[in-house]
Each structure stands twice: as C-alpha cells, then as structure tokens.
Design a protein around this motif. Structure first.
Motif, PDB file in Angstrom:
ATOM      1  N   MET A 114       0.925  -1.375   0.189  1.00 37.74           N
ATOM      2  CA  MET A 114      -0.012   0.003  -0.062  1.00 37.74           C
ATOM      3  C   MET A 114       0.796   1.207   0.003  1.00 37.74           C
ATOM      4  O   MET A 114       0.415   2.153  -0.625  1.00 37.74           O
ATOM      5  N   LYS A 115       1.941   1.241   0.437  1.00 38.20           N
ATOM      6  CA  LYS A 115       2.859   2.329   0.650  1.00 38.20           C
ATOM      7  C   LYS A 115       3.163   2.808  -0.632  1.00 38.20           C
ATOM      8  O   LYS A 115       3.422   4.044  -1.112  1.00 38.20           O
ATOM      9  N   ARG A 116       3.576   1.939  -1.674  1.00 35.78           N
ATOM     10  CA  ARG A 116       4.154   2.052  -3.091  1.00 35.78           C
ATOM     11  C   ARG A 116       3.015   2.723  -3.641  1.00 35.78           C
ATOM     12  O   ARG A 116       3.271   3.757  -4.362  1.00 35.78           O
ATOM     13  N   GLN A 117       1.497   2.477  -3.392  1.00 41.85           N
ATOM     14  CA  GLN A 117       0.633   3.114  -4.016  1.00 41.85           C
ATOM     15  C   GLN A 117       0.321   4.403  -3.667  1.00 41.85           C
ATOM     16  O   GLN A 117       0.055   5.347  -4.378  1.00 41.85           O
ATOM     17  N   ILE A 118       0.748   4.563  -2.380  1.00 36.55           N
ATOM     18  CA  ILE A 118       0.313   6.011  -1.842  1.00 36.55           C
ATOM     19  C   ILE A 118       1.725   6.912  -2.520  1.00 36.55           C
ATOM     20  O   ILE A 118       1.413   7.951  -2.866  1.00 36.55           O
ATOM     21  N   PHE A 119       2.837   6.332  -2.488  1.00 31.29           N
ATOM     22  CA  PHE A 119       3.913   7.071  -3.134  1.00 31.29           C
ATOM     23  C   PHE A 119       3.654   7.398  -4.627  1.00 31.29           C
ATOM     24  O   PHE A 119       3.801   8.463  -5.088  1.00 31.29           O
ATOM     25  N   GLU A 120       3.154   6.351  -5.260  1.00 27.49           N
ATOM     26  CA  GLU A 120       2.824   6.663  -6.881  1.00 27.49           C
ATOM     27  C   GLU A 120       1.883   7.607  -7.014  1.00 27.49           C
ATOM     28  O   GLU A 120       1.800   8.477  -7.809  1.00 27.49           O
ATOM     29  N   ASN A 121       0.732   7.620  -5.999  1.00 27.71           N
ATOM     30  CA  ASN A 121      -0.247   8.490  -5.978  1.00 27.71           C
ATOM     31  C   ASN A 121       0.342   9.923  -5.925  1.00 27.71           C
ATOM     32  O   ASN A 121       0.141  10.864  -6.636  1.00 27.71           O
ATOM     33  N   CYS A 122       1.290  10.148  -4.756  1.00 23.78           N
ATOM     34  CA  CYS A 122       1.724  11.617  -4.715  1.00 23.78           C
ATOM     35  C   CYS A 122       2.710  11.848  -6.028  1.00 23.78           C
ATOM     36  O   CYS A 122       2.851  12.865  -6.388  1.00 23.78           O
ATOM     37  N   LYS A 123       3.563  11.008  -6.422  1.00 20.27           N
ATOM     38  CA  LYS A 123       4.312  11.265  -7.549  1.00 20.27           C
ATOM     39  C   LYS A 123       3.392  11.788  -8.685  1.00 20.27           C
ATOM     40  O   LYS A 123       3.856  12.628  -9.382  1.00 20.27           O
ATOM     41  N   ASP A 124       2.419  11.140  -9.014  1.00 19.38           N
ATOM     42  CA  ASP A 124       1.610  11.392 -10.140  1.00 19.38           C
ATOM     43  C   ASP A 124       0.772  12.678  -9.987  1.00 19.38           C
ATOM     44  O   ASP A 124       0.844  13.488 -10.854  1.00 19.38           O
ATOM     45  N   ARG A 125       0.531  12.890  -8.814  1.00 24.49           N
ATOM     46  CA  ARG A 125      -0.202  14.340  -8.416  1.00 24.49           C
ATOM     47  C   ARG A 125       0.730  15.537  -8.727  1.00 24.49           C
ATOM     48  O   ARG A 125       0.695  16.538  -9.117  1.00 24.49           O
ATOM     49  N   LEU A 126       2.204  15.191  -8.221  1.00 18.84           N
ATOM     50  CA  LEU A 126       3.396  16.390  -8.298  1.00 18.84           C
ATOM     51  C   LEU A 126       3.609  16.563  -9.981  1.00 18.84           C
ATOM     52  O   LEU A 126       3.869  17.408 -10.400  1.00 18.84           O
ATOM     53  N   GLU A 127       3.629  15.396 -10.737  1.00 23.34           N
ATOM     54  CA  GLU A 127       3.981  15.249 -12.207  1.00 23.34           C
ATOM     55  C   GLU A 127       2.717  16.153 -12.841  1.00 23.34           C
ATOM     56  O   GLU A 127       3.172  17.043 -13.589  1.00 23.34           O
ATOM     57  N   LYS A 128       1.526  15.810 -12.469  1.00 24.12           N
ATOM     58  CA  LYS A 128       0.453  16.753 -13.091  1.00 24.12           C
ATOM     59  C   LYS A 128       0.710  18.267 -12.703  1.00 24.12           C
ATOM     60  O   LYS A 128       0.490  19.015 -13.750  1.00 24.12           O
ATOM     61  N   GLN A 129       0.981  18.580 -11.539  1.00 26.60           N
ATOM     62  CA  GLN A 129       0.997  19.961 -11.228  1.00 26.60           C
ATOM     63  C   GLN A 129       2.041  20.665 -11.850  1.00 26.60           C
ATOM     64  O   GLN A 129       1.835  21.541 -12.119  1.00 26.60           O
ATOM     65  N   ILE A 130       3.246  19.734 -11.948  1.00 21.35           N
ATOM     66  CA  ILE A 130       4.265  20.593 -12.573  1.00 21.35           C
ATOM     67  C   ILE A 130       3.931  20.684 -14.106  1.00 21.35           C
ATOM     68  O   ILE A 130       4.420  21.618 -14.543  1.00 21.35           O
ATOM     69  N   SER A 131       3.372  19.650 -14.706  1.00 22.94           N
ATOM     70  CA  SER A 131       3.125  19.798 -16.162  1.00 22.94           C
ATOM     71  C   SER A 131       2.032  21.133 -16.410  1.00 22.94           C
ATOM     72  O   SER A 131       2.310  21.755 -17.479  1.00 22.94           O
ATOM     73  N   GLY A 132       1.127  21.013 -15.490  1.00 19.36           N
ATOM     74  CA  GLY A 132       0.155  22.006 -15.565  1.00 19.36           C
ATOM     75  C   GLY A 132       0.914  23.395 -15.473  1.00 19.36           C
ATOM     76  O   GLY A 132       0.426  24.494 -16.210  1.00 19.36           O
ATOM     77  N   LEU A 133       1.822  23.607 -14.385  1.00 18.45           N
ATOM     78  CA  LEU A 133       2.464  24.991 -14.210  1.00 18.45           C
ATOM     79  C   LEU A 133       3.484  25.371 -15.401  1.00 18.45           C
ATOM     80  O   LEU A 133       3.457  26.289 -15.763  1.00 18.45           O
TER      81      LEU A 133
END
Length: 147
Positions: free
Chosen positions: A1-20
């Motif tokens: 489950m920790k890997r899923q949380i990690f990947e979720n955080c990573k995806d959110r930051l990647e989307k935020q960076i891309s949008g910015l």
C-alpha cells in the motif's frame, strides 16, 4: 500500500508540474506577443501584470519540483521502526505518509494524509516508535504501526 501512496503522490506532483509548465509557457507567449498600443500606460500595466503572474507561476513550479525531487529521493519499499521521511504511520488518529505535504489521498478506501515532517504533526511524531503515545492538539495520539 505504501508504494501506491508513493505513486499517487508522484502522479499528483507530475500533473501539477506539467500544468504549471504549460501555464508558464502561455504567459511567456502572451508577453512576447504583446504589442505596444497607442495608450502606453495600458501596455506597460498589462505587461507588468503578465510578468507578476509569470513570477508567481515560476515560484509555484520551483516548489513543486523541489517536492517532487524530495519524494523521488525516498524508497517506497523501505521499512521503518520509527517515524522518519518515507514512513507510513498508523495512529489512533489516522494514517500518515511522511514525505511531502500534499494533503489527503485515498488508496483502497483508506484515507492517508501526506504530510511533511516539518508540519506540526510531523514534528510531534518524528523519531517516535510503535506504542509511543503523545499529546498533540489536545488529544492523545498513539502510534499503532510504522511501515
């Protein structure tokens, strides 16, 4: 489950960076396309506003990239015996992933709060072990598990 949380955080930051990055590029284009009108003050004011917005976006992008790099430096499969960066902590007050401050994420119907160790709850729990209790925000917190 920790890997899923990690990947979720990573995806959110990647989307935020891309949008910015996209938004910043749009402002750069707008500034370069701005032509001087017959009303000089209006032109200068519009240009200044575009530059201010660019600066704001650049600061947000820099912070998002810093958080992404911090997150990327963590190993999601590492096990912990005390609360440290990268640890997933179950308390009687909820689940916390100590990495970067992104707020609440849901994984398999479980709500996990992604927070920094610099946050108040992070400072209260850092270096604590399973079974330890602390008083925080006028409540007793007990660490039930650390992954």
């Amino acid at each position: 489950m920790k890997r899923q949380i990690f990947e979720n955080c990573k995806d959110r930051l990647e989307k935020q960076i891309s949008g910015l990055q996209t938004e910043l590029q749009q402002y750069k284009s707008a500034v370069s396309e701005e032509t001087k009108s017959s009303v000089g003050d209006k032109y200068e004011t519009g240009r200044a506003m575009l530059h201010l917005e660019q600066e704001r976006l650049f600061k947000q992008l820099t912070e998002a990239e810093r958080l992404y790099n911090l997150l990327a430096s963590l190993e999601p499969t590492q096990k912990y015996t005390k609360v440290l960066p990268g640890s997933l902590v179950e308390t009687n007050q909820g689940h916390f992933y100590f990495a970067v401050g992104l707020g609440q994420v849901k994984v398999d119907d479980l709500s996990v709060y992604c927070v920094s160790l610099k946050s108040p709850v992070g400072q209260a729990l850092v270096n604590r072990k399973v079974g330890e209790e602390i008083s925080f925000q006028q409540r007793m917190w007990k660490i039930l598990n650390i992954v």
